[in-house]
Write an enzyme that holds these catalytic residues in place. Structure first.
Site, mmCIF file in Angstrom:
data_model
loop_
_atom_site.group_PDB
_atom_site.id
_atom_site.type_symbol
_atom_site.label_atom_id
_atom_site.label_comp_id
_atom_site.label_asym_id
_atom_site.label_seq_id
_atom_site.Cartn_x
_atom_site.Cartn_y
_atom_site.Cartn_z
ATOM 1 N N THR A 141 40.066 42.990 40.551
ATOM 2 C CA THR A 141 39.019 43.646 40.562
ATOM 3 C C THR A 141 38.085 43.920 41.641
ATOM 4 O O THR A 141 37.562 44.891 42.181
ATOM 5 C CB THR A 141 38.115 43.260 39.203
ATOM 6 N N HIS B 289 39.415 46.147 44.180
ATOM 7 C CA HIS B 289 39.203 47.494 44.014
ATOM 8 C C HIS B 289 37.773 47.923 44.282
ATOM 9 O O HIS B 289 37.438 48.995 44.798
ATOM 10 C CB HIS B 289 39.431 47.872 42.369
HETATM 11 ZN ZN ZN Z 1 38.833 38.509 37.425
#
Ligand code: ZN
Length: 340
Positions: A40, A43
């Site tokens: 994440t 990203h």
């Molecule tokens: Zn994580």
């Protein structure tokens, strides 16, 4: 305090100095010691469409952490200054039907630290006391810092009964590898993990007693024959978000097989639903961790021999965060831990 911020709407993260957060009556203040870099966070670093849509510019990022409680709100009970802890990064509401039924992980008002709310890539983190998970002495800060993704792995792996079952995991990223270790720990018969990245497959075989298969060069059917998996895998865990991976999984499953899906496909993907129907396959979407059942089970397993430490391949001081992100972005690493 030092913190890593999405200061600008472009590729990268920036080290900033911000005031130490003020806590409310039901919060604690945590001195962060170690953090994990998550997919994440990559990203968010890359500032892809999802990140640009979701993450406010100026946000302190990060959600995988371990640290120590240094301040407590007036209404906090059952915790103490100096308590080592990790914590659930999903901040839940208390009004939805799901929350009121105790299914906190299904609350639609969930907000994530480091994604929607100020995160853990900082010297200090404010967290509701409710979200704190105390760490036993047997779990050090480094493992504490990866309990969030290990929790994803545990939640996915424990979605279906694995005792004596043949398990196929598509995607040998850190969470796939940890899910494989969990599947072995709880008594699966064969665990096969697939990827096309040789470095990740090598790491998978090192961390867990699994059969690692490079589907770019090996035929999964031949591997199944060698392992005497006659009718197909009983349980699949889709960890890659790759359409070909899911397709292959559906193909390799037994009649009545079950799939737990954590990988996120990049967009709308074509799915051959008729095969899913005719094979009577159950698919379960997995989000986050069950609050707090996953944490309970995970800590119990770690205290009883589940060993995922080797999934951590790189450790950096936070001043070297850019190197840490570079290693993660290369795709050739396991978990990368930053020390604060
Ligand atoms: Zn994580």
């Amino acid at each position: 305090m030092k913190c890593l911020v999405k200061s600008r709407a472009e590729v990268g993260l920036w080290m900033e100095t911000r005031p130490i957060p003020e806590i409310g009556p039901e919060d604690v203040l945590i001195r962060v010691k170690k953090t994990g870099i998550c997919g994440t966070d990559i990203h968010i670093w890359n500032w892809d469409d999802w990140a640009a849509r979701t993450v406010p510019v100026g946000l302190i990022t990060g959600h995988e952490f371990a640290g120590e409680i240094v301040e407590m709100g007036a209404q906090v009970e059952g915790l103490a200054i100096g308590q080592r802890c990790s914590g659930e990064g999903h901040l839940i509401g208390k009004h939805s039907r799901q929350s009121r039924a105790g299914k906190f992980h299904l609350d639609p008002a969930t907000r994530g630290i480091g994604v929607n709310e100020p995160g853990a890539f900082a010297e200090y983190l404010r967290l509701p006391a409710f979200n704190v998970v105390p760490l036993p002495d047997s779990i050090d800060d480094e493992i504490g810092a990866i309990l969030d993704p290990l929790g994803n792995a545990v939640h996915t792996a424990l979605s279906f009964d694995l005792v004596g079952e043949d398990v196929l995991i598509t995607g040998a990223g850190p969470i796939g590898i940890m899910a494989a270790a969990v599947a072995r720990h709880v008594g699966a018969r064969h665990v096969v993990i697939t990827d096309v990245n040789p470095a990740r497959l090598a790491l998978a075989a090192e961390v867990a007693d699994v059969t690692a298969v490079n589907v770019a060069t090996e035929d999964l059917r031949e591997v199944m024959a060698r392992l005497k998996i006659v009718q197909g895998f009983d349980v699949g865990m889709e960890m890659s978000g790759n359409q070909a991976g899911l397709d292959q999984m559906i193909d390799a499953l037994v009649m009545g097989g079950r799939i737990a899906m954590l990988g996120i496909p990049p967009g709308k993907s074509p799915v051959d639903w008729s095969r899913i129907v005719f094979k009577a396959i159950t698919i379960k979407g997995v989000y986050g961790r069950e609050i707090f059942e996953t944490w309970y089970k995970m800590i119990a397993m770690l205290e009883n021999g589940l060993d995922v430490r080797r999934v951590i391949t790189h450790r950096f001081r936070v001043d070297d965060f850019a190197t840490g992100f570079e290693v993660m972005r290369s795709g050739a690493s396991g978990k990368v831990v930053l020390e604060w």
